[in-house]
Write a protein that holds these residues in place. Structure first.
Motif, PDB file in Angstrom:
ATOM      1  N   ALA A  27       0.931  -1.323  -0.139  1.00  0.00           N
ATOM      2  CA  ALA A  27       0.045   0.020  -0.029  1.00  0.00           C
ATOM      3  C   ALA A  27       0.780   1.344  -0.073  1.00  0.00           C
ATOM      4  CB  ALA A  27      -0.793  -0.079   1.126  1.00  0.00           C
ATOM      5  N   CYS A  28       0.302   2.256  -0.596  1.00  0.00           N
ATOM      6  CA  CYS A  28       0.909   3.546  -0.693  1.00  0.00           C
ATOM      7  C   CYS A  28      -0.046   4.791  -1.074  1.00  0.00           C
ATOM      8  CB  CYS A  28       2.182   3.561  -1.651  1.00  0.00           C
ATOM      9  SG  CYS A  28       2.892   5.210  -1.644  1.00  0.00           S
ATOM     10  N   ASN A  29       0.000   5.912  -0.164  1.00  0.00           N
ATOM     11  CA  ASN A  29      -0.980   6.955  -0.407  1.00  0.00           C
ATOM     12  C   ASN A  29      -0.274   8.109  -1.574  1.00  0.00           C
ATOM     13  OD1 ASN A  29       1.233   7.740   1.182  1.00  0.00           O
ATOM     14  ND2 ASN A  29      -0.012   9.119   2.338  1.00  0.00           N
ATOM     15  N   HIS A  30       0.613   7.718  -2.208  1.00  0.00           N
ATOM     16  CA  HIS A  30       1.381   8.297  -3.529  1.00  0.00           C
ATOM     17  C   HIS A  30       1.229   7.564  -4.689  1.00  0.00           C
ATOM     18  CE1 HIS A  30       3.308  11.732  -0.990  1.00  0.00           C
ATOM     19  NE2 HIS A  30       2.121  11.638  -0.632  1.00  0.00           N
ATOM     20  N   SER A  31       1.152   8.167  -5.588  1.00  0.00           N
ATOM     21  CA  SER A  31       1.264   7.414  -7.085  1.00  0.00           C
ATOM     22  C   SER A  31       2.405   8.211  -7.877  1.00  0.00           C
ATOM     23  CB  SER A  31       0.025   7.472  -7.887  1.00  0.00           C
ATOM     24  OG  SER A  31      -0.784   6.466  -7.042  1.00  0.00           O
ATOM     25  N   CYS A  32       3.606   8.128  -7.477  1.00  0.00           N
ATOM     26  CA  CYS A  32       4.593   8.730  -8.213  1.00  0.00           C
ATOM     27  C   CYS A  32       4.766   8.034  -9.427  1.00  0.00           C
ATOM     28  CB  CYS A  32       5.839   8.856  -7.465  1.00  0.00           C
ATOM     29  SG  CYS A  32       5.725   9.350  -5.951  1.00  0.00           S
ATOM     30  N   PRO A  33       5.024   8.673 -10.636  1.00  0.00           N
ATOM     31  CA  PRO A  33       5.107   8.247 -11.885  1.00  0.00           C
ATOM     32  C   PRO A  33       6.362   7.304 -12.169  1.00  0.00           C
ATOM     33  CG  PRO A  33       5.467  10.629 -11.951  1.00  0.00           C
ATOM     34  CD  PRO A  33       5.193  10.293 -10.606  1.00  0.00           C
ATOM     35  N   PHE A  34       7.230   7.683 -11.189  1.00  0.00           N
ATOM     36  CA  PHE A  34       8.486   6.779 -11.350  1.00  0.00           C
ATOM     37  C   PHE A  34       8.734   5.820 -10.454  1.00  0.00           C
ATOM     38  CE2 PHE A  34       9.234  11.188  -9.555  1.00  0.00           C
ATOM     39  CZ  PHE A  34       9.503  10.880  -8.402  1.00  0.00           C
ATOM     40  N   CYS A  35       7.681   5.206  -9.637  1.00  0.00           N
ATOM     41  CA  CYS A  35       7.714   4.232  -8.624  1.00  0.00           C
ATOM     42  C   CYS A  35       8.558   3.104  -8.954  1.00  0.00           C
ATOM     43  CB  CYS A  35       6.182   4.071  -8.114  1.00  0.00           C
ATOM     44  SG  CYS A  35       6.206   2.740  -6.719  1.00  0.00           S
ATOM     45  N   SER A  36       9.511   2.803  -8.134  1.00  0.00           N
ATOM     46  CA  SER A  36      10.253   1.629  -8.523  1.00  0.00           C
ATOM     47  C   SER A  36       9.820   0.257  -8.027  1.00  0.00           C
ATOM     48  CB  SER A  36      11.604   1.857  -7.919  1.00  0.00           C
ATOM     49  OG  SER A  36      11.640   2.081  -6.506  1.00  0.00           O
ATOM     50  N   ASN A  37       8.592   0.156  -7.315  1.00  0.00           N
ATOM     51  CA  ASN A  37       8.252  -1.051  -6.691  1.00  0.00           C
ATOM     52  C   ASN A  37       7.860  -1.804  -8.074  1.00  0.00           C
ATOM     53  OD1 ASN A  37       6.570   0.639  -4.029  1.00  0.00           O
ATOM     54  ND2 ASN A  37       8.541  -0.530  -4.011  1.00  0.00           N
ATOM     55  N   VAL A  38       8.238  -2.875  -8.083  1.00  0.00           N
ATOM     56  CA  VAL A  38       8.041  -3.947  -9.142  1.00  0.00           C
ATOM     57  C   VAL A  38       6.635  -4.250  -9.326  1.00  0.00           C
ATOM     58  CG1 VAL A  38      10.399  -4.906  -9.449  1.00  0.00           C
ATOM     59  CG2 VAL A  38       8.578  -5.838  -7.740  1.00  0.00           C
ATOM     60  N   TRP A  39       5.711  -4.378  -8.193  1.00  0.00           N
ATOM     61  CA  TRP A  39       4.389  -4.615  -8.483  1.00  0.00           C
ATOM     62  C   TRP A  39       3.777  -3.370  -9.082  1.00  0.00           C
ATOM     63  CZ3 TRP A  39       6.563  -4.498  -3.775  1.00  0.00           C
ATOM     64  CH2 TRP A  39       6.399  -3.269  -2.797  1.00  0.00           C
ATOM     65  N   LYS A  40       4.357  -2.447  -9.307  1.00  0.00           N
ATOM     66  CA  LYS A  40       3.589  -0.975  -9.946  1.00  0.00           C
ATOM     67  C   LYS A  40       3.781  -0.973 -11.581  1.00  0.00           C
ATOM     68  CE  LYS A  40       2.210   1.207  -6.013  1.00  0.00           C
ATOM     69  NZ  LYS A  40       0.782   1.089  -5.744  1.00  0.00           N
ATOM     70  N   ASP A  41       4.397  -2.080 -11.851  1.00  0.00           N
ATOM     71  CA  ASP A  41       4.620  -1.951 -13.348  1.00  0.00           C
ATOM     72  C   ASP A  41       3.514  -2.629 -14.176  1.00  0.00           C
ATOM     73  OD1 ASP A  41       5.361  -2.302 -16.058  1.00  0.00           O
ATOM     74  OD2 ASP A  41       7.293  -3.339 -15.771  1.00  0.00           O
ATOM     75  N   PRO A  42       2.618  -1.934 -14.803  1.00  0.00           N
ATOM     76  CA  PRO A  42       1.345  -2.809 -15.470  1.00  0.00           C
ATOM     77  C   PRO A  42       1.958  -3.671 -16.424  1.00  0.00           C
ATOM     78  CG  PRO A  42       2.024  -0.511 -16.442  1.00  0.00           C
ATOM     79  CD  PRO A  42       2.816  -0.554 -15.170  1.00  0.00           C
ATOM     80  N   GLU A  43       3.108  -3.768 -17.032  1.00  0.00           N
ATOM     81  CA  GLU A  43       3.610  -4.743 -17.821  1.00  0.00           C
ATOM     82  C   GLU A  43       3.920  -5.972 -17.281  1.00  0.00           C
ATOM     83  OE1 GLU A  43       6.290  -3.053 -20.412  1.00  0.00           O
ATOM     84  OE2 GLU A  43       4.993  -1.500 -21.080  1.00  0.00           O
ATOM     85  N   GLU A  44       4.330  -6.059 -15.942  1.00  0.00           N
ATOM     86  CA  GLU A  44       4.620  -7.088 -15.349  1.00  0.00           C
ATOM     87  C   GLU A  44       3.503  -7.943 -14.502  1.00  0.00           C
ATOM     88  OE1 GLU A  44       7.788  -8.490 -15.358  1.00  0.00           O
ATOM     89  OE2 GLU A  44       8.696  -6.922 -16.593  1.00  0.00           O
ATOM     90  N   LYS A  45       3.886  -9.161 -14.398  1.00  0.00           N
ATOM     91  CA  LYS A  45       2.774  -9.976 -13.562  1.00  0.00           C
ATOM     92  C   LYS A  45       3.374 -10.302 -12.223  1.00  0.00           C
ATOM     93  CE  LYS A  45       0.562 -11.725 -17.545  1.00  0.00           C
ATOM     94  NZ  LYS A  45       0.098 -12.873 -18.611  1.00  0.00           N
ATOM     95  N   TYR A  46       3.717  -9.256 -11.352  1.00  0.00           N
ATOM     96  CA  TYR A  46       4.372  -9.499 -10.001  1.00  0.00           C
ATOM     97  C   TYR A  46       3.327 -10.201  -9.211  1.00  0.00           C
ATOM     98  CZ  TYR A  46       7.179  -8.748  -6.010  1.00  0.00           C
ATOM     99  OH  TYR A  46       7.641  -9.073  -4.765  1.00  0.00           O
ATOM    100  N   PRO A  47       3.541 -11.326  -8.609  1.00  0.00           N
ATOM    101  CA  PRO A  47       2.471 -11.972  -7.627  1.00  0.00           C
ATOM    102  C   PRO A  47       2.343 -11.231  -6.533  1.00  0.00           C
ATOM    103  CG  PRO A  47       4.707 -13.044  -7.583  1.00  0.00           C
ATOM    104  CD  PRO A  47       4.727 -12.070  -8.657  1.00  0.00           C
ATOM    105  N   ILE A  48       1.080 -10.669  -6.283  1.00  0.00           N
ATOM    106  CA  ILE A  48       0.741  -9.957  -4.992  1.00  0.00           C
ATOM    107  C   ILE A  48       0.247 -11.154  -4.268  1.00  0.00           C
ATOM    108  CG2 ILE A  48      -0.744  -8.252  -3.977  1.00  0.00           C
ATOM    109  CD1 ILE A  48       1.260  -7.037  -6.011  1.00  0.00           C
ATOM    110  N   ARG A  49       0.845 -11.383  -2.988  1.00  0.00           N
ATOM    111  CA  ARG A  49       0.611 -12.357  -2.003  1.00  0.00           C
ATOM    112  C   ARG A  49      -0.180 -11.428  -0.719  1.00  0.00           C
ATOM    113  NH1 ARG A  49       5.582 -14.185  -4.078  1.00  0.00           N
ATOM    114  NH2 ARG A  49       5.261 -16.058  -5.268  1.00  0.00           N
ATOM    115  N   ARG A  50      -0.468 -12.440   0.141  1.00  0.00           N
ATOM    116  CA  ARG A  50      -1.008 -11.956   1.316  1.00  0.00           C
ATOM    117  C   ARG A  50       0.143 -11.039   2.157  1.00  0.00           C
ATOM    118  NH1 ARG A  50      -0.068 -13.470   6.562  1.00  0.00           N
ATOM    119  NH2 ARG A  50       1.332 -15.211   6.007  1.00  0.00           N
ATOM    120  N   GLN A  51      -0.549 -10.013   2.799  1.00  0.00           N
ATOM    121  CA  GLN A  51       0.479  -9.022   3.530  1.00  0.00           C
ATOM    122  C   GLN A  51       0.908  -9.676   4.868  1.00  0.00           C
ATOM    123  OE1 GLN A  51      -0.034  -4.774   3.562  1.00  0.00           O
ATOM    124  NE2 GLN A  51      -0.666  -4.891   5.632  1.00  0.00           N
ATOM    125  N   MET A  52       1.991  -9.987   5.072  1.00  0.00           N
ATOM    126  CA  MET A  52       2.552 -10.478   6.414  1.00  0.00           C
ATOM    127  C   MET A  52       2.141  -9.426   7.620  1.00  0.00           C
ATOM    128  SD  MET A  52       6.351 -11.648   5.225  1.00  0.00           S
ATOM    129  CE  MET A  52       6.980 -11.950   6.773  1.00  0.00           C
TER     130      MET A  52
END
Length: 313
Positions: free
Chosen positions: A104-129
């Motif tokens: 989770a994040c309350n900002h949507s920076c256009p250059f966010c480096s989190n891999v799950w923010k890449d719409p072209e990638e299928k990063y597995p979003i799992r249960r939050q610990m």
């Protein structure tokens, strides 16, 4: 040279006698071996098969073997040669670990480096610990020798157990093999500061514990409602968080990412950060991962050489 002279019994290192004529080669090794037995020598003798010279080679029996060196067959690379010593590689662990507490994040920076923010990638979003699971992770890594931790995300302060995790990280210890004693781990937080959790009391706690905080300070052209992102207080709230932390004595690093949206305002941002007493400012380029990867063409921006230097001086 008399070929029947007593064999040399000084075996601090390998010794080879001078080659003998071919006619005497078959007797030299034999007689040297008998001489060794007669003098209770602790060496072993052998004949060089490669040269056929009959030179005797002495080698201490008590020399310690290398770790992992084979016994008996295979101990030598070839007849009359010692195999190179093989050493076991000890497993190593990194000294630093970044813990991404939440997606989770309350900002949507256009250059966010989190891999799950890449719409072209299928990063597995799992249960939050949950908080207890993160505490167990910290304890296990510290036990393995990890000595520094950074809490990040997403925005780490949005994790429901953020305070609990911070407190445990600040009190965690690892065993320092240099001092042979337990030591406190290095603790830090990477945040956008756009949260009401950073109160003066919490800031004082972080200062007392020696926890460092890196705050991403991005003006509203990047994080505001007009930028299309989720929004809490934006740049004003992030700057206020930095001021509260600095006033409490926290070691604060200001992170500013340069892109085409803030090219015209970044100099003013850096001036404001320095004016409030922040000693460390990192001006960074977008990373080519996450959302930044898919929007690379929109992010590229350049400053003239010496621009930021003129601000500082």
């Amino acid at each position: 040279m008399d070929s029947k002279a007593p064999a040399d019994t000084n075996h601090d290192a390998q010794v080879a006698t001078a080659p003998q004529p071919a006619a005497e080669a078959s007797t030299t090794g034999s007689e040297a071996e008998e001489g060794c037995r007669a003098s209770s020598c602790t060496c072993t003798t052998g004949t060089s098969a490669a040269t056929g010279s009959g030179a005797t080679t002495a080698e201490p029996r008590g020399e310690p073997r290398g770790e992992g060196e084979a016994e008996g067959e295979g101990a030598r690379g070839g007849e009359g040669e010692r195999a190179p010593r093989r050493r076991k590689k000890k497993p190593t662990v990194p000294s630093f670990a970044a813990l991404e507490l939440t997606y989770a994040c309350n900002h949507s920076c256009p250059f966010c480096s989190n891999v799950w923010k890449d719409p072209e990638e299928k990063y597995p979003i799992r249960r939050q610990m949950n908080g207890q699971e993160w505490i167990e992770v910290i304890d296990k890594l510290a036990q393995m020798g990890v000595s520094s931790f950074c809490l990040t995300g997403g925005e780490p302060s949005m994790h429901p157990d953020f305070m609990k995790i911070v407190e445990h990280m600040c009190d965690a210890t690892y065993f320092n093999y240099c001092t042979l004693s337990p030591c406190g781990v290095g603790a830090s937080i990477l945040t956008n500061g756009d949260s009401d959790i950073y109160t003066p009391d919490f800031a004082q706690y972080l200062s007392d514990k020696g926890c460092q905080v890196s705050v991403s300070l991005l003006d509203d052209t990047i994080t505001g409602p007009g930028a299309g992102g989720a929004y809490f207080g934006g740049y004003a709230r992030s700057m206020e968080t930095a001021r509260v932390l600095l006033k409490a004595g926290v070691n604060v690093t200001a992170n500013v990412t340069l892109c085409n949206r803030n090219l015209s305002t970044i100099c003013d941002t850096v001036r404001e950060i320095l004016a409030m007493g922040c000693k460390t400012v990192m001006v960074m380029r977008p990373m080519l991962v996450g959302r930044g990867k898919s929007r690379l063409g929109q992010q590229v921006a350049y400053l003239e050489p010496g621009t930021l230097r003129s601000i500082v001086l």
